[in-house]
Design an enzyme around this catalytic site. Structure first.
Site, PDB file in Angstrom:
ATOM      1  N   TYR A  47       0.824  -1.215   0.000  1.00  0.00           N
ATOM      2  CA  TYR A  47       0.000   0.000   0.000  1.00  0.00           C
ATOM      3  C   TYR A  47       0.854   1.260   0.000  1.00  0.00           C
ATOM      4  O   TYR A  47       0.331   2.359  -0.062  1.00  0.00           O
ATOM      5  CB  TYR A  47      -0.893   0.011   1.257  1.00  0.00           C
ATOM      6  N   GLY A  48       2.186   1.074   0.104  1.00  0.00           N
ATOM      7  CA  GLY A  48       3.062   2.245   0.293  1.00  0.00           C
ATOM      8  C   GLY A  48       4.113   2.363  -0.793  1.00  0.00           C
ATOM      9  O   GLY A  48       3.793   2.345  -1.994  1.00  0.00           O
ATOM     10  N   GLU A  66      11.374  -3.855   5.278  1.00  0.00           N
ATOM     11  CA  GLU A  66      10.391  -3.367   6.260  1.00  0.00           C
ATOM     12  C   GLU A  66      10.822  -3.630   7.692  1.00  0.00           C
ATOM     13  O   GLU A  66      10.113  -3.273   8.621  1.00  0.00           O
ATOM     14  CB  GLU A  66       9.011  -3.999   6.002  1.00  0.00           C
TER      15      GLU A  66
HETATM   16  N1  PCA Z   1       6.298  -0.400   2.095  1.00  0.00           N
HETATM   17  C1  PCA Z   1       5.307  -1.388   2.394  1.00  0.00           C
HETATM   18  C2  PCA Z   1       4.789  -0.987   3.712  1.00  0.00           C
HETATM   19  C3  PCA Z   1       4.946   0.484   3.725  1.00  0.00           C
HETATM   20  C4  PCA Z   1       5.952   0.748   2.689  1.00  0.00           C
HETATM   21  O1  PCA Z   1       6.394   1.807   2.346  1.00  0.00           O
HETATM   22  C5  PCA Z   1       4.232  -1.319   1.353  1.00  0.00           C
HETATM   23  O2  PCA Z   1       4.376  -0.627   0.337  1.00  0.00           O
HETATM   24  O3  PCA Z   1       3.192  -1.971   1.550  1.00  0.00           O
END
Ligand code: PCA
Length: 164
Positions: A15-16, A90
């Site tokens: 999501y990020g 992460e």
């Molecule tokens: N990366 C992971 C978690 C938050 C981020 O920046 C993602 O894109 O889901």
């Protein structure tokens, strides 16, 4: 000697910064890291606050079910090698915690499973956080270059949970 490889496939909802067009997507698309195949977009069945935090502007899905938005993201099928790379980025389980959650499929290249409307996927959550993070603006969809002006800072290697 033959290398022992696992052919288990995991579904991960990002999501990020891992989404396409976002600063860490190159990790998922680099075959040297393992398999990372986009299979469709989706959103969380449960509402969560998606915030941008720390002085490095890092996106976090706070584990506060029922608050915030049904958050938009992308579903990837990854192998063990790629999952390990993602966990490293992460800093799971020290920072983000990877958990299984229900994702509503918005569109999918998987024609044979198109009857399915939700999918269980791994998601990186922030589970321990200061309550004042809940006062930050929440977003239904992350974009590092969005008009919030909080562009992701790629040199965040020294960021630690204490920055939160
Ligand atoms: N990366 C992971 C978690 C938050 C981020 O920046 C993602 O894109 O889901």
């Amino acid at each position: 000697m033959q290398k022992v490889t696992s052919n288990v496939i995991y579904k991960v909802f990002v999501y990020g910064t891992l989404k396409s067009g976002q600063p860490n997507n190159n990790l998922l698309s680099d075959p040297r890291n393992g398999k990372g195949t986009f299979i469709g977009s989706g959103k969380t069945v449960t509402k969560y606050p998606l915030i941008i935090g720390t002085r490095y502007n890092i996106p976090f899905l706070l584990y506060k079910p029922g608050t915030g938005h049904n958050v938009f993201g992308e579903i990837y099928e990854v192998d063990q090698a790629m999952l390990e790379k993602l966990d490293e980025l992460e800093d799971h389980p020290n920072w983000y915690i990877r958990e299984i959650d229900d994702i509503q499929i918005l569109n999918s290249d998987l024609s044979d499973s198109s009857a399915q409307s939700t999918m269980k996927c791994w998601v990186y959550f922030l589970k321990t956080f200061r309550p004042d993070l809940l006062e930050l603006p929440t977003f239904p969809c992350y974009d590092s270059g969005g008009d919030h002006g909080l562009r992701y800072c790629e040199s965040n290697n020294e960021a630690t949970p204490d920055d939160l």
